[in-house]
Motif scaffolding. Structure first.
Motif, PDB file in Angstrom:
ATOM      1  N   ASN A   1       0.822  -1.219   0.000  1.00 22.70           N
ATOM      2  CA  ASN A   1       0.000   0.000   0.000  1.00 22.70           C
ATOM      3  C   ASN A   1       0.853   1.265   0.000  1.00 22.70           C
ATOM      4  O   ASN A   1       0.573   2.219   0.724  1.00 22.70           O
ATOM      5  CB  ASN A   1      -0.952   0.011   1.208  1.00 22.70           C
ATOM      6  N   SER A   2       1.857   1.269  -0.827  1.00 28.28           N
ATOM      7  CA  SER A   2       2.815   2.384  -0.819  1.00 28.28           C
ATOM      8  C   SER A   2       2.179   3.724  -1.182  1.00 28.28           C
ATOM      9  O   SER A   2       2.673   4.767  -0.760  1.00 28.28           O
ATOM     10  CB  SER A   2       3.988   2.101  -1.760  1.00 28.28           C
ATOM     11  N   ASN A   3       1.087   3.721  -1.921  1.00 32.72           N
ATOM     12  CA  ASN A   3       0.464   4.998  -2.264  1.00 32.72           C
ATOM     13  C   ASN A   3      -0.302   5.612  -1.102  1.00 32.72           C
ATOM     14  O   ASN A   3      -0.885   6.675  -1.230  1.00 32.72           O
ATOM     15  CB  ASN A   3      -0.427   4.857  -3.499  1.00 32.72           C
ATOM     16  N   GLN A   4      -0.293   4.939   0.045  1.00 33.36           N
ATOM     17  CA  GLN A   4      -0.886   5.508   1.245  1.00 33.36           C
ATOM     18  C   GLN A   4       0.193   6.056   2.195  1.00 33.36           C
ATOM     19  O   GLN A   4      -0.118   6.492   3.293  1.00 33.36           O
ATOM     20  CB  GLN A   4      -1.728   4.458   1.968  1.00 33.36           C
ATOM     21  N   LEU A   5       1.430   6.025   1.756  1.00 33.91           N
ATOM     22  CA  LEU A   5       2.533   6.512   2.594  1.00 33.91           C
ATOM     23  C   LEU A   5       2.562   8.032   2.624  1.00 33.91           C
ATOM     24  O   LEU A   5       2.533   8.677   1.584  1.00 33.91           O
ATOM     25  CB  LEU A   5       3.875   6.016   2.052  1.00 33.91           C
ATOM     26  N   SER A   6       2.648   8.582   3.816  1.00 34.13           N
ATOM     27  CA  SER A   6       2.853  10.025   3.937  1.00 34.13           C
ATOM     28  C   SER A   6       4.345  10.306   3.818  1.00 34.13           C
ATOM     29  O   SER A   6       5.179   9.413   4.003  1.00 34.13           O
ATOM     30  CB  SER A   6       2.349  10.523   5.293  1.00 34.13           C
ATOM     31  N   ILE A   7       4.677  11.532   3.543  1.00 35.12           N
ATOM     32  CA  ILE A   7       6.082  11.896   3.429  1.00 35.12           C
ATOM     33  C   ILE A   7       6.786  11.741   4.779  1.00 35.12           C
ATOM     34  O   ILE A   7       7.962  11.379   4.835  1.00 35.12           O
ATOM     35  CB  ILE A   7       6.256  13.311   2.831  1.00 35.12           C
ATOM     36  N   SER A   8       6.061  11.933   5.863  1.00 34.10           N
ATOM     37  CA  SER A   8       6.646  11.751   7.198  1.00 34.10           C
ATOM     38  C   SER A   8       7.031  10.297   7.442  1.00 34.10           C
ATOM     39  O   SER A   8       8.102  10.007   7.980  1.00 34.10           O
ATOM     40  CB  SER A   8       5.660  12.194   8.274  1.00 34.10           C
ATOM     41  N   ARG A   9       6.155   9.379   7.049  1.00 37.40           N
ATOM     42  CA  ARG A   9       6.467   7.958   7.222  1.00 37.40           C
ATOM     43  C   ARG A   9       7.645   7.561   6.330  1.00 37.40           C
ATOM     44  O   ARG A   9       8.523   6.812   6.758  1.00 37.40           O
ATOM     45  CB  ARG A   9       5.249   7.090   6.909  1.00 37.40           C
ATOM     46  N   VAL A  10       7.668   8.071   5.113  1.00 39.47           N
ATOM     47  CA  VAL A  10       8.780   7.764   4.214  1.00 39.47           C
ATOM     48  C   VAL A  10      10.097   8.270   4.814  1.00 39.47           C
ATOM     49  O   VAL A  10      11.118   7.583   4.755  1.00 39.47           O
ATOM     50  CB  VAL A  10       8.550   8.376   2.812  1.00 39.47           C
ATOM     51  N   MET A  11      10.057   9.446   5.415  1.00 43.83           N
ATOM     52  CA  MET A  11      11.270   9.989   6.023  1.00 43.83           C
ATOM     53  C   MET A  11      11.764   9.059   7.131  1.00 43.83           C
ATOM     54  O   MET A  11      12.958   8.789   7.226  1.00 43.83           O
ATOM     55  CB  MET A  11      11.030  11.395   6.580  1.00 43.83           C
ATOM     56  N   LYS A  12      10.853   8.560   7.954  1.00 47.43           N
ATOM     57  CA  LYS A  12      11.230   7.636   9.036  1.00 47.43           C
ATOM     58  C   LYS A  12      11.796   6.339   8.463  1.00 47.43           C
ATOM     59  O   LYS A  12      12.810   5.825   8.934  1.00 47.43           O
ATOM     60  CB  LYS A  12      10.027   7.313   9.933  1.00 47.43           C
ATOM     61  N   LEU A  13      11.150   5.796   7.438  1.00 44.62           N
ATOM     62  CA  LEU A  13      11.627   4.563   6.817  1.00 44.62           C
ATOM     63  C   LEU A  13      12.995   4.761   6.175  1.00 44.62           C
ATOM     64  O   LEU A  13      13.882   3.906   6.300  1.00 44.62           O
ATOM     65  CB  LEU A  13      10.625   4.063   5.777  1.00 44.62           C
ATOM     66  N   LEU A  14      13.166   5.869   5.499  1.00 42.98           N
ATOM     67  CA  LEU A  14      14.448   6.159   4.855  1.00 42.98           C
ATOM     68  C   LEU A  14      15.558   6.280   5.893  1.00 42.98           C
ATOM     69  O   LEU A  14      16.658   5.760   5.701  1.00 42.98           O
ATOM     70  CB  LEU A  14      14.334   7.441   4.017  1.00 42.98           C
TER      71      LEU A  14
END
Length: 159
Positions: free
Chosen positions: A17-30
């Motif tokens: 469900n990657s299209n439900q990722l917020s930029i904040s969550r992506v930052m944490k994952l990165l």
């Protein structure tokens, strides 16, 4: 060093469900991808300088990387509290990600461990990493030095 956009492309292709990722969550994952790479390889994965803020690790260029890529579309959603939330839509136009196998392994590891985490659980994990705990607010998180210190402390505890 790997290009951030290639990591993001791979992350979005493999994250459920990657299209439900917020930029904040992506930052944490990165950040977790970078931290995991540092503690397993003792080197930096990308050229990102993570700034320690009151909200945790921050990478100011993340949004512009998404905006500049033809593989992503930045959307603004309004949440239940009438706050804007940036959501990144993955367009999946690329087939070759140009990543080393050890990079893919680290990304896959982070995905498998974090894909079902709530926001609170993910945030707690990020903020409990040695790199975050040992970097003062307003400073750059030195992933390589801190990962070596972390491993040394961990090995000393096992003795």
């Amino acid at each position: 060093m790997e290009r951030v956009i290639n990591i993001l492309d791979y992350l979005y292709l493999h994250y459920p469900n990657s299209n439900q990722l917020s930029i904040s969550r992506v930052m944490k994952l990165l950040y977790l991808i970078e931290w995991r790479f540092a503690i397993t390889k003792y080197e930096k994965l990308t050229d990102i300088d993570w700034l320690m803020t009151e909200y945790g690790p921050f990478y100011k260029s993340l949004r512009s990387i998404f905006n500049e890529s033809s593989n992503f579309e930045v959307l603004i959603k309004i949440d239940n509290n009438n706050k804007e939330q940036l959501v990144i839509n993955f367009l999946n136009k690329k087939e070759n990600f140009n990543l080393r196998n050890d990079t893919k392994e680290v990304i896959d590891f982070v995905i498998s461990h974090c894909q079902n985490f709530s926001w609170t659980e993910l945030n707690t994990l990020v903020n409990s990493t040695y790199g975050v705990l040992n970097t003062p607010q307003g400073q750059i998180i030195n992933l390589v030095i801190l990962s070596k210190q972390y491993i040394k402390e961990y090995q000393n505890r096992k003795k």
